[in-house]
Design a protein around this motif. Structure first.
Motif, PDB file in Angstrom:
ATOM      1  N   LYS A 263       0.835  -1.206   0.000  1.00  0.00           N
ATOM      2  CA  LYS A 263       0.000   0.000   0.000  1.00  0.00           C
ATOM      3  C   LYS A 263       0.870   1.256   0.000  1.00  0.00           C
ATOM      4  O   LYS A 263       0.602   2.218  -0.751  1.00  0.00           O
ATOM      5  CB  LYS A 263      -0.923  -0.018   1.215  1.00  0.00           C
ATOM      6  N   ASN A 266       2.334   1.855  -3.431  1.00  0.00           N
ATOM      7  CA  ASN A 266       1.358   2.371  -4.382  1.00  0.00           C
ATOM      8  C   ASN A 266       1.055   3.840  -4.118  1.00  0.00           C
ATOM      9  O   ASN A 266       0.876   4.640  -5.068  1.00  0.00           O
ATOM     10  CB  ASN A 266       0.068   1.551  -4.303  1.00  0.00           C
ATOM     11  N   GLN A 270       1.764   6.889  -6.676  1.00  0.00           N
ATOM     12  CA  GLN A 270       0.451   7.345  -7.138  1.00  0.00           C
ATOM     13  C   GLN A 270      -0.250   6.278  -7.983  1.00  0.00           C
ATOM     14  O   GLN A 270      -0.831   6.555  -9.036  1.00  0.00           O
ATOM     15  CB  GLN A 270       0.593   8.653  -7.927  1.00  0.00           C
ATOM     16  N   ILE A 271      -0.155   5.054  -7.493  1.00  0.00           N
ATOM     17  CA  ILE A 271      -0.839   3.922  -8.142  1.00  0.00           C
ATOM     18  C   ILE A 271      -2.117   3.652  -7.347  1.00  0.00           C
ATOM     19  O   ILE A 271      -2.163   3.762  -6.123  1.00  0.00           O
ATOM     20  CB  ILE A 271       0.060   2.682  -8.145  1.00  0.00           C
ATOM     21  N   ARG A 272      -3.143   3.317  -8.091  1.00  0.00           N
ATOM     22  CA  ARG A 272      -4.407   3.033  -7.423  1.00  0.00           C
ATOM     23  C   ARG A 272      -4.225   1.883  -6.423  1.00  0.00           C
ATOM     24  O   ARG A 272      -3.602   0.878  -6.726  1.00  0.00           O
ATOM     25  CB  ARG A 272      -5.456   2.665  -8.463  1.00  0.00           C
ATOM     26  N   TYR A 273      -4.811   2.063  -5.264  1.00  0.00           N
ATOM     27  CA  TYR A 273      -4.649   1.050  -4.211  1.00  0.00           C
ATOM     28  C   TYR A 273      -5.987   0.876  -3.497  1.00  0.00           C
ATOM     29  O   TYR A 273      -6.907   1.683  -3.653  1.00  0.00           O
ATOM     30  CB  TYR A 273      -3.568   1.489  -3.221  1.00  0.00           C
ATOM     31  N   ARG A 274      -6.027  -0.171  -2.680  1.00  0.00           N
ATOM     32  CA  ARG A 274      -7.204  -0.394  -1.826  1.00  0.00           C
ATOM     33  C   ARG A 274      -6.725  -0.566  -0.389  1.00  0.00           C
ATOM     34  O   ARG A 274      -5.544  -0.865  -0.130  1.00  0.00           O
ATOM     35  CB  ARG A 274      -7.974  -1.628  -2.267  1.00  0.00           C
TER      36      ARG A 274
END
Length: 330
Positions: A263, A266, A270-274
């Motif tokens: 996390k 990411n 700036q990578i999409r994460y959850r």
């Protein structure tokens, strides 16, 4: 009769009144021919037929007969344990009371113990008069027992066995449950390494019916696992539970660290994460950590219990005895 005899023939029994006179006469003939000093020790495991009356009649005419009767059925292990403690022979030979074991095997079993130096010799009923429903589970049970214990016998559960006296006196206090099926394993793990095997005759049952069902093989398999655990970890439970707990805790920690690190990586790029809590791996990691702590605490509690050294007492009661002095306890 001396306190130390050459031979004890130990016979645990349950409802075998029809076969006892013939078995007694057969053993007597063999022992007399071989000129042994001997005793025949019957352990009546709470019979509800006339077995005890028959034993009393035999004892009244033969001073070699001694006997103990339980007030109810406690199982074969309890009967053997009591018999082992009471036996006076330098060699102890056990056999079933149903005449499926031949007393003609006694001289060779005795020789293997006294002359060949074996600690224990187990009978191997190579040719059995049993249905397929019994022979297949028996082979499976014996195979698993060999694999777990390292004791290379073909027939662990054969009732016809011969022991040195010091073997039975050493293992008797450690027996409980249904461990009679695994006596060679118990003896081996108590330091008696010279264990042999002899092919013996398996005779068709002449009287009555078998007292055991298929459940004995399941119970026997579970008993092997229990014996293996007790032998290896009873004095050091932390080695098992602590080791498994540490491994589980480590796996959970690694998974949690990986999820958090992923996390943060990411976010930094700036990578999409959850969220970590949205990932199923997080809950797997949490379970592993909790399980690891519980296993570790189990090992810790086990170590504390081991140090209590509580004396184990038998939980079976003897109703009557024949051939024992009043001041002799069994």
């Amino acid at each position: 009769m001396t306190d130390t005899l050459q031979l004890t023939v130990l016979i645990p029994l349950l409802n075998e009144d029809e076969s006892l006179p013939e078995l007694h006469d057969w053993i007597t003939r063999v022992a007399t021919e071989q000129q042994y000093t001997y005793e025949i020790l019957f352990i009546d495991d709470g019979s509800t037929d006339n077995s005890w009356d028959v034993i009393e009649q035999l004892a009244s005419v033969d001073a070699h007969v001694r006997a103990i009767r339980f007030n109810r059925n406690y199982g074969k292990t309890a009967a053997l344990q009591t018999g082992f403690l009471a036996a006076r022979g330098q060699v102890v030979i056990t056999m079933d009371a149903d005449l499926q074991d031949s007393p003609d095997e006694i001289p060779e079993l005795y020789r293997l113990i006294t002359q060949e130096g074996y600690d224990l010799v187990s009978g191997w009923k190579q040719k059995r008069y049993d249905p397929l429903s019994k022979t297949l589970p028996t082979k499976l049970f014996n195979g698993v027992s060999r694999w777990i214990s390292g004791v290379q016998l073909h027939d662990f559960n054969c009732g016809l066995k011969a022991y040195k006296q010091k073997v039975v006196k050493s293992i008797a206090p450690t027996l409980y449950g249904d461990m009679h099926r695994n006596l060679p394993i118990v003896a081996n793990w108590n330091g008696f390494r010279k264990i042999g095997e002899k092919v013996v005759q398996h005779r068709a049952r002449k009287y009555g019916s078998t007292k055991f069902g298929l459940e004995r093989f399941i119970n026997g398999f579970l008993d092997v696992l229990v014996i293996a655990f007790v032998h290896r970890f009873s004095k050091r439970p932390m080695h098992l539970f602590g080791g498994l707990g540490t491994l589980s805790f480590f796996v959970g920690t690694v998974l949690t660290t990986y999820l958090i690190g992923e996390k943060l990586y990411n976010i930094a790029h700036q990578i999409r994460y959850r969220n970590v809590t949205d990932n199923p791996l997080f809950f797997l990691a949490l379970v592993a950590i909790i399980l690891g702590v519980q296993l570790f605490l189990t090992g810790f509690l086990g170590e504390m219990l081991v140090r209590q050294n509580q004396h184990k007492t038998a939980d079976f009661q003897i109703a009557e005895r024949i051939g024992f002095a009043d001041n002799v306890s069994v």
